[in-house]
Design a protein around this motif. Structure first.
Motif, PDB file in Angstrom:
ATOM      1  N   GLN A  74     -15.962 -19.785  13.516  1.00 51.14           N
ATOM      2  CA  GLN A  74     -16.247 -18.631  14.360  1.00 51.14           C
ATOM      3  C   GLN A  74     -17.734 -18.280  14.259  1.00 51.14           C
ATOM      4  OE1 GLN A  74     -14.624 -14.954  13.001  1.00 51.14           O
ATOM      5  NE2 GLN A  74     -14.651 -14.036  15.036  1.00 51.14           N
ATOM      6  N   GLU A 118     -14.669 -15.018  19.488  1.00 49.98           N
ATOM      7  CA  GLU A 118     -13.630 -14.175  18.903  1.00 49.98           C
ATOM      8  C   GLU A 118     -12.527 -15.051  18.309  1.00 49.98           C
ATOM      9  OE1 GLU A 118     -11.710 -10.038  20.567  1.00 49.98           O
ATOM     10  OE2 GLU A 118     -11.703 -11.757  21.880  1.00 49.98           O
ATOM     11  N   ILE A 144     -14.085 -24.015  22.822  1.00 56.30           N
ATOM     12  CA  ILE A 144     -12.890 -23.231  22.532  1.00 56.30           C
ATOM     13  C   ILE A 144     -11.957 -24.078  21.675  1.00 56.30           C
ATOM     14  CG2 ILE A 144     -10.902 -22.036  23.535  1.00 56.30           C
ATOM     15  CD1 ILE A 144     -12.480 -21.777  26.129  1.00 56.30           C
ATOM     16  N   LYS A 203     -12.806 -12.846  24.159  1.00 50.45           N
ATOM     17  CA  LYS A 203     -14.265 -12.895  24.322  1.00 50.45           C
ATOM     18  C   LYS A 203     -14.845 -14.069  23.563  1.00 50.45           C
ATOM     19  CE  LYS A 203     -14.591  -7.888  24.478  1.00 50.45           C
ATOM     20  NZ  LYS A 203     -13.516  -7.566  23.539  1.00 50.45           N
ATOM     21  N   LYS A 204     -16.059 -14.416  23.936  1.00 47.52           N
ATOM     22  CA  LYS A 204     -16.716 -15.547  23.285  1.00 47.52           C
ATOM     23  C   LYS A 204     -16.908 -15.265  21.792  1.00 47.52           C
ATOM     24  CE  LYS A 204     -20.822 -18.471  23.721  1.00 47.52           C
ATOM     25  NZ  LYS A 204     -20.116 -19.564  23.050  1.00 47.52           N
ATOM     26  N   THR A 228     -15.004 -20.092  20.047  1.00 46.10           N
ATOM     27  CA  THR A 228     -13.941 -19.144  20.352  1.00 46.10           C
ATOM     28  C   THR A 228     -12.619 -19.748  19.905  1.00 46.10           C
ATOM     29  OG1 THR A 228     -15.204 -18.568  22.306  1.00 46.10           O
ATOM     30  CG2 THR A 228     -12.936 -17.769  22.197  1.00 46.10           C
TER      31      THR A 228
END
Lengths: 301, 369
Positions: free
Chosen positions: A177, A28, A151, A25-26, A182
């Motif tokens: 984070q 995470e 990401i 998930k975004k 992510t």
């Protein structure tokens, strides 16, 4: 943010990853935990559009890893397992180079890397090859972050780094984070699993379990004993030969032992070992760690 | 564009920070040229010879004097008996022995012919052949001019030899084009292939591939510095050849440089092709050295004439790019010809360039496999 569906990949005879599925998930921190050869690097390279899977689909930020590889390469920051910066360029030159490659400048995104870069800034005129392991990791992370990726994919970032630097490194990941990035990170160190939001335990190309580190430990219901004696070498041989032992392995200064039935008591092990003439014997209950969960799941495979 | 300039800056930093690269790029051409031009000189001068004169008359002494004053020969030893011949050769004191038979002058005058024996040390066949040719030339010349003046020979044909384009048979005229082809091949093909495979080996290629850089940007960024450096090298070799060794540039200098540019491009695309195959620097270097350098030296007509090679090698030499480049260079530099005489060779080089580029593009991977 990251979606992996039934990904398989083999090199000639060797099945590197088989039928792996998970979702990140975004915002995470997702950990791929497993020993060497578990398929972590292969999986990451598929997600980084550097390898093509044999089967299955995967998306990064909604983009397909095969079709939209160009878009993914713009929005993902990547730190390969090996130190992959130019050793004959200075810290500053490396950072500037990666900034221009991603069509940005160090100044533009300085805010994001400030916390990390400030620690290596005193050495900015030093060649990257002459940095210590911990500093190399910081530089590599700075370079991977220079284009403000959504990401971050980190392949064993803490391997070969001292304990203090490892802790610092994870603190940095937590900060990133908090900024909404992510993070997909792989590590062979079980203790680092607790620092992830969720982890996938991997072994021989397969995922054994996916959960939060807390749940993984909670779901481990079997009784676990720590055993110690004067002659550890003889101890592990004797305990493995015992008919009531399911499995036993060295863990720090103790052996972690599970019985083949849940009702095998500590006293049973103790009396067996006394009979085998072990001295300075210690046997007691312990709470499982991620590593115990991992060993248990591995035994089932 | 900024990406590209950033990449170029990085490449130049790599080159300037690596002493080995710097030596190969800037030291090697000059050392090679001086080596081939000065030390490995196949021109003959001052070869030591021995004379075994069994007549000691006027004619033999005059011939000896002629030989020694030619500049090619030096008196190494005067022999007294034919038994000594073996010894002087064995000890390596001389390269050739000239033997005059007994009563040389008398026989010559009486019978109109006399015997001179030329014994040469053919453990070095080329030298032996050249020495005996020179010596017989000098002796015949002497006999014709001095002894035959009064004799009228019917229908005598005199051959007159002139060596065009290299009147004094200087070997450096051969070496400069050869070395130019070799150096450009080495720097362009080997250095590019090594520098690309280095990125693969050190894992930096993985990061480059995972970045938004396009393959064409990576390749152009790798090639451009070497294009520039090779071009500078071509100029340097040309200038050293011209000023130090007096190798002429009879044709158009601009045309010469254009052809060199074409050859460099060809070598660079070959380098890229090698790097797409080679997984690491060692392999890249091995392929470059073994598959490019040796054939360049041996099969391009640089060292050995292609005409003398066995048929398979002669056919094989056709696919050696330097072969065609050397022809072009010699034509422009020594004969002063233009494109009308070398269009065929130019076309061959161009097609090779396109072929290599096409193959490289086909082979270049946007992924790790």
């Amino acid at each position: 943010m990251i979606n992996v569906q039934h990904i398989s990949k083999s090199y000639k005879e060797i099945q590197a990853v088989s039928d792996i599925s998970f979702e990140v998930k975004k915002g995470e921190i997702f950990g791929l935990i497993g020993p060497d050869g578990a398929g972590k690097t292969t999986l990451m390279r598929i997600l980084m559009t550097l390898l093509i899977q044999d089967e299955g689909q995967a998306t990064m930020g909604g983009f397909d890893v095969i079709k939209d590889y160009k878009k993914i390469r713009k929005m993902v920051g990547y730190m390969p397992g090996r130190f992959s910066l130019y050793q004959d360029l200075t810290v500053e030159e490396n950072l500037n180079f990666f900034a221009t490659v991603f069509q940005t400048t160090v100044e533009e995104n300085y805010e994001l890397i400030k916390d990390i870069y400030i620690q290596i800034e005193p050495f900015k005129k030093r060649l990257a090859g002459k940095l210590s392991g911990g500093m190399k990791q910081k530089l590599a992370l700075s370079c991977a972050l220079i284009h403000k990726p959504e990401i971050l994919v980190l392949d064993e970032p803490t391997t070969g780094v001292d304990a203090v630097s490892r802790k610092e490194f994870w603190d940095m990941l937590k900060k990133l984070q908090a900024k909404g990035i992510t993070i997909l990170v792989s590590t062979p160190y079980m203790d680092e699993a607790n620092l992830c939001n969720r982890v996938a335990l991997m072994q021989k190309g397969k995922v054994l379990n996916i959960d939060t580190p807390q749940k993984l430990v909670e779901n481990y219901t079997r009784k676990l004993y720590a055993i110690r004696a004067n002659d550890m070498h003889q101890l592990i041989q004797d305990i493995r030969a015992y008919e009531k032992t399911d499995y036993a392995y060295a863990f720090g200064q103790y052996l972690h032992v599970t019985g083949n039935e849940d009702d095998v008591e500590a006293t049973e092990f103790e009396s067996y070992l006394i009979q085998k003439n072990h001295t300075k014997l210690e046997v007691f209950d312990i709470h499982p760690t991620i590593e115990d969960v991992f060993m248990d799941r591995m035994g089932e495979q | 564009m900024k990406q590209f300039i950033g990449f170029l800056r990085k490449e130049f930093l790599h080159i300037f920070r690596d002493p080995r690269t710097m030596i190969i790029i800037f030291g090697l051409p000059i050392v090679q040229l001086l080596l081939f031009g000065k030390v490995i000189n196949s021109d003959l001068q001052d070869s030591r010879i021995a004379i075994l004169d069994q007549s000691h008359d006027n004619t033999t002494q005059q011939i000896t004097a002629k030989l020694l004053s030619s500049g090619y020969f030096l008196m190494g030893k005067e022999l007294l008996a034919s038994d000594d011949v073996e010894d002087v050769f064995r000890s390596g004191q001389v390269k050739m022995v000239v033997t005059f038979g007994p009563d040389f002058e008398k026989t010559l005058e009486r019978e109109g012919k006399a015997d001179v024996q030329l014994l040469a040390d053919a453990s070095d066949p080329n030298t032996a052949r050249i020495l005996t040719n020179y010596a017989s030339g000098i002796i015949n010349d002497y006999v014709r001019k001095e002894k035959m003046q009064n004799v009228q020979l019917p229908n005598q044909i005199n051959t007159e030899v002139r060596m065009l384009y290299n009147e004094s048979l200087k070997s450096v005229y051969m070496f400069v084009p050869g070395i130019m082809a070799m150096i450009l091949m080495l720097i362009s093909a080997m250095m590019t292939s090594i520098s690309i495979s280095k990125e693969k080996e050190l894992g930096t290629m993985e990061v480059l591939l995972a970045s938004p850089l396009k393959p064409i940007q990576i390749v152009l960024g790798k090639v451009t510095p070497y294009l520039l450096l090779s071009f500078i090298n071509a100029l340097t070799i040309m200038l050293i050849g011209y000023f130090v060794f007096g190798v002429p540039i009879k044709g158009s200098f601009v045309f010469l440089m254009t052809e060199s540019f074409l050859f460099i491009l060809m070598a660079l695309s070959l380098g890229i092709l090698i790097s797409t195959i080679a997984p690491n620097q060692m392999v890249a270097m091995f392929i470059s050295l073994l598959a490019l350098m040796l054939p360049t030296i041996l099969l391009s007509g640089f060292m050995f004439p292609i005409e003398n090679m066995p048929l398979p090698l002669r056919i094989f030499s056709n696919i050696m790019p330097p072969r065609w480049f050397i022809v072009i260079l010699k034509n422009i530099m020594l004969k002063g010809t233009g494109i009308t005489y070398v269009w065929k060779e130019t076309l061959i080089l161009m097609s090779m360039t396109f072929l290599f580029i096409a193959l490289s593009i086909k082979n270049f991977k946007i992924r790790l496999e």
